[in-house]
Design a protein around this motif. Structure first.
Motif, PDB file in Angstrom:
ATOM      1  N   MET A   1     -35.351 -49.154   2.358  1.00  0.00           N
ATOM      2  CA  MET A   1     -34.566 -49.840   3.366  1.00  0.00           C
ATOM      3  C   MET A   1     -33.707 -50.899   2.693  1.00  0.00           C
ATOM      4  SD  MET A   1     -35.776 -52.053   6.644  1.00  0.00           S
ATOM      5  CE  MET A   1     -36.005 -53.571   5.754  1.00  0.00           C
ATOM      6  N   ASP A   2     -32.438 -50.909   3.000  1.00  0.00           N
ATOM      7  CA  ASP A   2     -31.507 -51.900   2.473  1.00  0.00           C
ATOM      8  C   ASP A   2     -30.847 -52.570   3.671  1.00  0.00           C
ATOM      9  OD1 ASP A   2     -29.532 -53.410   1.302  1.00  0.00           O
ATOM     10  OD2 ASP A   2     -28.758 -51.796   0.046  1.00  0.00           O
ATOM     11  N   ALA A   3     -31.297 -53.769   4.009  1.00  0.00           N
ATOM     12  CA  ALA A   3     -30.795 -54.463   5.193  1.00  0.00           C
ATOM     13  C   ALA A   3     -29.410 -55.058   4.992  1.00  0.00           C
ATOM     14  CB  ALA A   3     -31.777 -55.561   5.609  1.00  0.00           C
ATOM     15  N   ASP A   4     -28.884 -54.992   3.775  1.00  0.00           N
ATOM     16  CA  ASP A   4     -27.578 -55.597   3.506  1.00  0.00           C
ATOM     17  C   ASP A   4     -26.443 -54.589   3.350  1.00  0.00           C
ATOM     18  OD1 ASP A   4     -28.536 -58.257   3.564  1.00  0.00           O
ATOM     19  OD2 ASP A   4     -29.341 -57.996   1.552  1.00  0.00           O
ATOM     20  N   HIS A   5     -26.778 -53.308   3.206  1.00  0.00           N
ATOM     21  CA  HIS A   5     -25.741 -52.285   3.010  1.00  0.00           C
ATOM     22  C   HIS A   5     -26.065 -51.048   3.832  1.00  0.00           C
ATOM     23  CE1 HIS A   5     -25.811 -54.767  -0.675  1.00  0.00           C
ATOM     24  NE2 HIS A   5     -24.502 -54.695  -0.535  1.00  0.00           N
ATOM     25  N   ALA A   6     -25.104 -50.574   4.589  1.00  0.00           N
ATOM     26  CA  ALA A   6     -25.276 -49.344   5.356  1.00  0.00           C
ATOM     27  C   ALA A   6     -25.010 -48.154   4.445  1.00  0.00           C
ATOM     28  CB  ALA A   6     -24.324 -49.318   6.539  1.00  0.00           C
ATOM     29  N   ARG A   7     -25.871 -47.164   4.513  1.00  0.00           N
ATOM     30  CA  ARG A   7     -25.682 -45.936   3.742  1.00  0.00           C
ATOM     31  C   ARG A   7     -25.061 -44.881   4.657  1.00  0.00           C
ATOM     32  NH1 ARG A   7     -31.116 -47.391   1.513  1.00  0.00           N
ATOM     33  NH2 ARG A   7     -31.928 -46.172   3.219  1.00  0.00           N
ATOM     34  N   ALA A   8     -24.161 -44.096   4.113  1.00  0.00           N
ATOM     35  CA  ALA A   8     -23.456 -43.073   4.884  1.00  0.00           C
ATOM     36  C   ALA A   8     -24.430 -42.111   5.554  1.00  0.00           C
ATOM     37  CB  ALA A   8     -22.473 -42.321   3.996  1.00  0.00           C
ATOM     38  N   ALA A   9     -25.482 -41.707   4.866  1.00  0.00           N
ATOM     39  CA  ALA A   9     -26.451 -40.765   5.438  1.00  0.00           C
ATOM     40  C   ALA A   9     -27.155 -41.367   6.658  1.00  0.00           C
ATOM     41  CB  ALA A   9     -27.470 -40.340   4.389  1.00  0.00           C
ATOM     42  N   GLU A  10     -27.487 -42.660   6.579  1.00  0.00           N
ATOM     43  CA  GLU A  10     -28.113 -43.329   7.726  1.00  0.00           C
ATOM     44  C   GLU A  10     -27.160 -43.360   8.919  1.00  0.00           C
ATOM     45  OE1 GLU A  10     -31.096 -46.635   5.790  1.00  0.00           O
ATOM     46  OE2 GLU A  10     -28.999 -47.184   6.061  1.00  0.00           O
ATOM     47  N   LEU A  11     -25.915 -43.714   8.658  1.00  0.00           N
ATOM     48  CA  LEU A  11     -24.934 -43.791   9.745  1.00  0.00           C
ATOM     49  C   LEU A  11     -24.684 -42.417  10.359  1.00  0.00           C
ATOM     50  CD1 LEU A  11     -22.477 -46.367   8.179  1.00  0.00           C
ATOM     51  CD2 LEU A  11     -24.220 -46.782   9.940  1.00  0.00           C
ATOM     52  N   ASP A  12     -24.643 -41.382   9.542  1.00  0.00           N
ATOM     53  CA  ASP A  12     -24.482 -40.022  10.066  1.00  0.00           C
ATOM     54  C   ASP A  12     -25.670 -39.644  10.943  1.00  0.00           C
ATOM     55  OD1 ASP A  12     -22.049 -39.747   8.770  1.00  0.00           O
ATOM     56  OD2 ASP A  12     -22.880 -38.565   7.093  1.00  0.00           O
ATOM     57  N   ALA A  13     -26.875 -39.987  10.509  1.00  0.00           N
ATOM     58  CA  ALA A  13     -28.073 -39.692  11.301  1.00  0.00           C
ATOM     59  C   ALA A  13     -28.060 -40.457  12.622  1.00  0.00           C
ATOM     60  CB  ALA A  13     -29.331 -40.020  10.499  1.00  0.00           C
ATOM     61  N   LEU A  14     -27.605 -41.704  12.595  1.00  0.00           N
ATOM     62  CA  LEU A  14     -27.523 -42.485  13.832  1.00  0.00           C
ATOM     63  C   LEU A  14     -26.500 -41.879  14.790  1.00  0.00           C
ATOM     64  CD1 LEU A  14     -27.761 -46.074  12.335  1.00  0.00           C
ATOM     65  CD2 LEU A  14     -29.496 -44.895  13.707  1.00  0.00           C
ATOM     66  N   ARG A  15     -25.358 -41.463  14.263  1.00  0.00           N
ATOM     67  CA  ARG A  15     -24.357 -40.806  15.104  1.00  0.00           C
ATOM     68  C   ARG A  15     -24.945 -39.543  15.742  1.00  0.00           C
ATOM     69  NH1 ARG A  15     -21.170 -42.536  10.796  1.00  0.00           N
ATOM     70  NH2 ARG A  15     -19.613 -44.063  11.425  1.00  0.00           N
ATOM     71  N   GLY A  16     -25.691 -38.777  14.978  1.00  0.00           N
ATOM     72  CA  GLY A  16     -26.291 -37.548  15.478  1.00  0.00           C
ATOM     73  C   GLY A  16     -27.379 -37.783  16.510  1.00  0.00           C
ATOM     74  N   ALA A  17     -28.079 -38.899  16.408  1.00  0.00           N
ATOM     75  CA  ALA A  17     -29.166 -39.201  17.339  1.00  0.00           C
ATOM     76  C   ALA A  17     -28.655 -39.683  18.693  1.00  0.00           C
ATOM     77  CB  ALA A  17     -30.098 -40.253  16.733  1.00  0.00           C
ATOM     78  N   PHE A  18     -27.484 -40.289  18.708  1.00  0.00           N
ATOM     79  CA  PHE A  18     -26.938 -40.855  19.946  1.00  0.00           C
ATOM     80  C   PHE A  18     -25.691 -40.084  20.360  1.00  0.00           C
ATOM     81  CE2 PHE A  18     -29.546 -44.225  18.279  1.00  0.00           C
ATOM     82  CZ  PHE A  18     -30.182 -44.697  19.416  1.00  0.00           C
ATOM     83  N   THR A  19     -25.914 -38.903  20.908  1.00  0.00           N
ATOM     84  CA  THR A  19     -24.791 -38.054  21.315  1.00  0.00           C
ATOM     85  C   THR A  19     -24.426 -38.231  22.780  1.00  0.00           C
ATOM     86  OG1 THR A  19     -26.321 -36.231  21.739  1.00  0.00           O
ATOM     87  CG2 THR A  19     -25.284 -36.336  19.545  1.00  0.00           C
ATOM     88  N   THR A  20     -25.338 -38.760  23.581  1.00  0.00           N
ATOM     89  CA  THR A  20     -25.062 -39.022  24.997  1.00  0.00           C
ATOM     90  C   THR A  20     -25.635 -40.381  25.373  1.00  0.00           C
ATOM     91  OG1 THR A  20     -27.122 -38.003  25.753  1.00  0.00           O
ATOM     92  CG2 THR A  20     -25.193 -36.562  25.587  1.00  0.00           C
ATOM     93  N   GLY A  21     -25.123 -40.931  26.447  1.00  0.00           N
ATOM     94  CA  GLY A  21     -25.669 -42.173  26.987  1.00  0.00           C
ATOM     95  C   GLY A  21     -25.265 -43.439  26.271  1.00  0.00           C
ATOM     96  N   CYS A  22     -24.371 -43.353  25.289  1.00  0.00           N
ATOM     97  CA  CYS A  22     -23.980 -44.527  24.503  1.00  0.00           C
ATOM     98  C   CYS A  22     -22.952 -45.383  25.235  1.00  0.00           C
ATOM     99  CB  CYS A  22     -23.365 -44.102  23.174  1.00  0.00           C
ATOM    100  SG  CYS A  22     -24.558 -43.971  21.874  1.00  0.00           S
TER     101      CYS A  22
END
Length: 193
Positions: A1-22
């Motif tokens: 876990m790196d609380a100071d830098h966002a990783r592209a893979a994490e952001l892609d996974a977050l986008r994929g998890a929130f496909t509706t209701g955002c």
């Protein structure tokens, strides 16, 4: 876990998890205003998530949906007037205050600090259980469940401390918490259900 830098893979996974209701993302200007008002910098990847992807969701996690950044659950004690995000979240390991040798009334200020210092509330799991993302203190970037009897870090079992290898996705932060939910896993080990 790196609380100071966002990783592209994490952001892609977050986008994929929130496909509706955002709810619409806040944008970077609004995130920076929030941070300046509260004297903190949000941990990544949550910071980029609310700026670019989603500021709250009607779908989980948690049970009642993900709260927008500046929101509190309905009926939050005192309307949130005692909350101070710059004061450090006081815990680095689990604490069940009902097991404390002193009566709860004597340690109430310490208990209040767990709910009100150094964290944003991600949402309500029901029955007085609230998920917090720590934004200040030794557990910065980690997710905690604060409930009637105590506070425990998110993990495969609530006996583990933040950062240990026992986390099912190797991440006790926001991305690991969302990944755990998106995979359909229970929040609680079998003994706690």
């Amino acid at each position: 876990m790196d609380a100071d830098h966002a990783r592209a893979a994490e952001l892609d996974a977050l986008r994929g998890a929130f496909t509706t209701g955002c709810a619409p993302a806040l944008g970077w200007d609004a995130v920076r205003v929030f941070e300046a008002e509260h004297g903190i910098v949000l941990p990544e990847p949550y910071r980029t998530f609310v700026a670019e992807i989603c500021d709250g969701s009607t779908q989980g996690p948690p049970e009642w949906g993900l709260l927008p950044l500046a929101s509190l659950p309905d009926g939050w004690r005192g309307g949130g007037t005692g909350r101070d995000l710059v004061k450090p979240f006081p815990l680095a390991s689990r604490w069940i205050w009902t097991d404390h040798p002193r009566p709860v009334e004597e340690i109430q200020a310490e208990i209040d600090a767990v709910s009100d210092h150094g964290s944003v509330i991600l949402g309500d799991e029901g029955c007085g259980m609230y998920w917090h993302l720590v934004v200040a203190g030794p557990s910065r970037g980690h997710i905690w469940l604060v409930f009637e009897d105590g506070a425990v870090p998110f993990g495969a079992e609530f006996d583990y401390e933040p950062g240990e290898a026992a986390f099912p996705h190797g991440d006790s932060g926001f991305a690991g918490w969302v990944k755990h939910w998106a995979a359909g896993n229970s929040w609680f080990d079998d003994d706690d259900e």
